[in-house]
Write a protein that holds these residues in place. Structure first.
Motif, PDB file in Angstrom:
ATOM      1  N   LEU A 138      -4.550  -9.945   9.672  1.00 55.36           N
ATOM      2  CA  LEU A 138      -4.860 -11.053   8.773  1.00 55.36           C
ATOM      3  C   LEU A 138      -5.571 -10.514   7.536  1.00 55.36           C
ATOM      4  O   LEU A 138      -6.555  -9.794   7.644  1.00 55.36           O
ATOM      5  CB  LEU A 138      -5.747 -12.066   9.494  1.00 55.36           C
ATOM      6  CG  LEU A 138      -6.107 -13.318   8.720  1.00 55.36           C
ATOM      7  CD1 LEU A 138      -4.861 -14.156   8.451  1.00 55.36           C
ATOM      8  CD2 LEU A 138      -7.137 -14.122   9.486  1.00 55.36           C
ATOM      9  N   ILE A 139      -5.051 -10.851   6.345  1.00 54.70           N
ATOM     10  CA  ILE A 139      -5.636 -10.380   5.089  1.00 54.70           C
ATOM     11  C   ILE A 139      -6.417 -11.498   4.397  1.00 54.70           C
ATOM     12  O   ILE A 139      -7.516 -11.291   3.929  1.00 54.70           O
ATOM     13  CB  ILE A 139      -4.540  -9.835   4.145  1.00 54.70           C
ATOM     14  CG1 ILE A 139      -3.758  -8.709   4.827  1.00 54.70           C
ATOM     15  CG2 ILE A 139      -5.131  -9.372   2.826  1.00 54.70           C
ATOM     16  CD1 ILE A 139      -4.588  -7.501   5.217  1.00 54.70           C
ATOM     17  N   TRP A 140      -5.836 -12.684   4.337  1.00 50.53           N
ATOM     18  CA  TRP A 140      -6.514 -13.810   3.700  1.00 50.53           C
ATOM     19  C   TRP A 140      -6.044 -15.138   4.285  1.00 50.53           C
ATOM     20  O   TRP A 140      -4.988 -15.222   4.882  1.00 50.53           O
ATOM     21  CB  TRP A 140      -6.326 -13.798   2.183  1.00 50.53           C
ATOM     22  CG  TRP A 140      -4.901 -13.769   1.710  1.00 50.53           C
ATOM     23  CD1 TRP A 140      -4.174 -12.660   1.366  1.00 50.53           C
ATOM     24  CD2 TRP A 140      -4.008 -14.875   1.535  1.00 50.53           C
ATOM     25  NE1 TRP A 140      -2.895 -13.016   1.007  1.00 50.53           N
ATOM     26  CE2 TRP A 140      -2.772 -14.378   1.083  1.00 50.53           C
ATOM     27  CE3 TRP A 140      -4.120 -16.253   1.717  1.00 50.53           C
ATOM     28  CZ2 TRP A 140      -1.682 -15.201   0.818  1.00 50.53           C
ATOM     29  CZ3 TRP A 140      -3.026 -17.064   1.450  1.00 50.53           C
ATOM     30  CH2 TRP A 140      -1.840 -16.532   0.993  1.00 50.53           C
ATOM     31  N   VAL A 141      -6.896 -16.187   4.109  1.00 53.55           N
ATOM     32  CA  VAL A 141      -6.575 -17.549   4.533  1.00 53.55           C
ATOM     33  C   VAL A 141      -6.881 -18.475   3.371  1.00 53.55           C
ATOM     34  O   VAL A 141      -7.943 -18.380   2.759  1.00 53.55           O
ATOM     35  CB  VAL A 141      -7.419 -17.980   5.763  1.00 53.55           C
ATOM     36  CG1 VAL A 141      -7.140 -19.417   6.140  1.00 53.55           C
ATOM     37  CG2 VAL A 141      -7.175 -17.059   6.936  1.00 53.55           C
ATOM     38  N   GLY A 178      -2.122 -14.784   4.498  1.00 62.53           N
ATOM     39  CA  GLY A 178      -1.475 -13.541   4.106  1.00 62.53           C
ATOM     40  C   GLY A 178      -1.675 -12.517   5.201  1.00 62.53           C
ATOM     41  O   GLY A 178      -2.783 -12.371   5.736  1.00 62.53           O
ATOM     42  N   VAL A 179      -0.617 -11.844   5.578  1.00 61.66           N
ATOM     43  CA  VAL A 179      -0.694 -10.840   6.636  1.00 61.66           C
ATOM     44  C   VAL A 179      -0.090  -9.526   6.161  1.00 61.66           C
ATOM     45  O   VAL A 179       0.757  -9.504   5.271  1.00 61.66           O
ATOM     46  CB  VAL A 179       0.029 -11.294   7.930  1.00 61.66           C
ATOM     47  CG1 VAL A 179      -0.579 -12.565   8.483  1.00 61.66           C
ATOM     48  CG2 VAL A 179       1.519 -11.468   7.710  1.00 61.66           C
ATOM     49  N   GLN A 180      -0.574  -8.469   6.745  1.00 59.57           N
ATOM     50  CA  GLN A 180       0.001  -7.141   6.519  1.00 59.57           C
ATOM     51  C   GLN A 180       0.568  -6.692   7.848  1.00 59.57           C
ATOM     52  O   GLN A 180      -0.076  -6.836   8.890  1.00 59.57           O
ATOM     53  CB  GLN A 180      -1.083  -6.174   6.048  1.00 59.57           C
ATOM     54  CG  GLN A 180      -0.575  -4.782   5.801  1.00 59.57           C
ATOM     55  CD  GLN A 180      -1.643  -3.888   5.200  1.00 59.57           C
ATOM     56  OE1 GLN A 180      -2.688  -4.331   4.773  1.00 59.57           O
ATOM     57  NE2 GLN A 180      -1.378  -2.612   5.194  1.00 59.57           N
ATOM     58  N   PHE A 181       1.791  -6.173   7.829  1.00 61.17           N
ATOM     59  CA  PHE A 181       2.393  -5.680   9.057  1.00 61.17           C
ATOM     60  C   PHE A 181       1.788  -4.333   9.414  1.00 61.17           C
ATOM     61  O   PHE A 181       1.676  -3.454   8.574  1.00 61.17           O
ATOM     62  CB  PHE A 181       3.910  -5.554   8.912  1.00 61.17           C
ATOM     63  CG  PHE A 181       4.579  -6.867   8.607  1.00 61.17           C
ATOM     64  CD1 PHE A 181       4.379  -7.977   9.415  1.00 61.17           C
ATOM     65  CD2 PHE A 181       5.406  -6.995   7.510  1.00 61.17           C
ATOM     66  CE1 PHE A 181       4.992  -9.203   9.141  1.00 61.17           C
ATOM     67  CE2 PHE A 181       6.026  -8.207   7.220  1.00 61.17           C
ATOM     68  CZ  PHE A 181       5.812  -9.303   8.039  1.00 61.17           C
TER      69      PHE A 181
END
Length: 53
Positions: A35-38, A44-47
């Motif tokens: 999880l990067i941001w909400v 926003g997610v980074q794999f």
């Protein structure tokens, strides 16, 4: 590489910072995500990828 996702329901369970995003009804296709941001119902997610040596 990552993605912007729209969440139907509460984003509280995503506070774990790392989770598996299941992409098929059988569970055979999935991606490990960080999880990067909400922002409301959007996240926003980074794999997460394993570096192979």
């Amino acid at each position: 590489m990552g993605a912007k996702l729209e969440v139907d329901g509460s984003t509280d369970p995503l506070k774990a910072q790392e989770f598996f995003l299941v992409l098929s009804s059988t569970g055979l296709a999935f991606r490990r995500c960080e999880l990067i941001w909400v922002d409301g119902s959007h996240v926003g997610v980074q794999f997460v990828t394993e570096d192979k040596e």
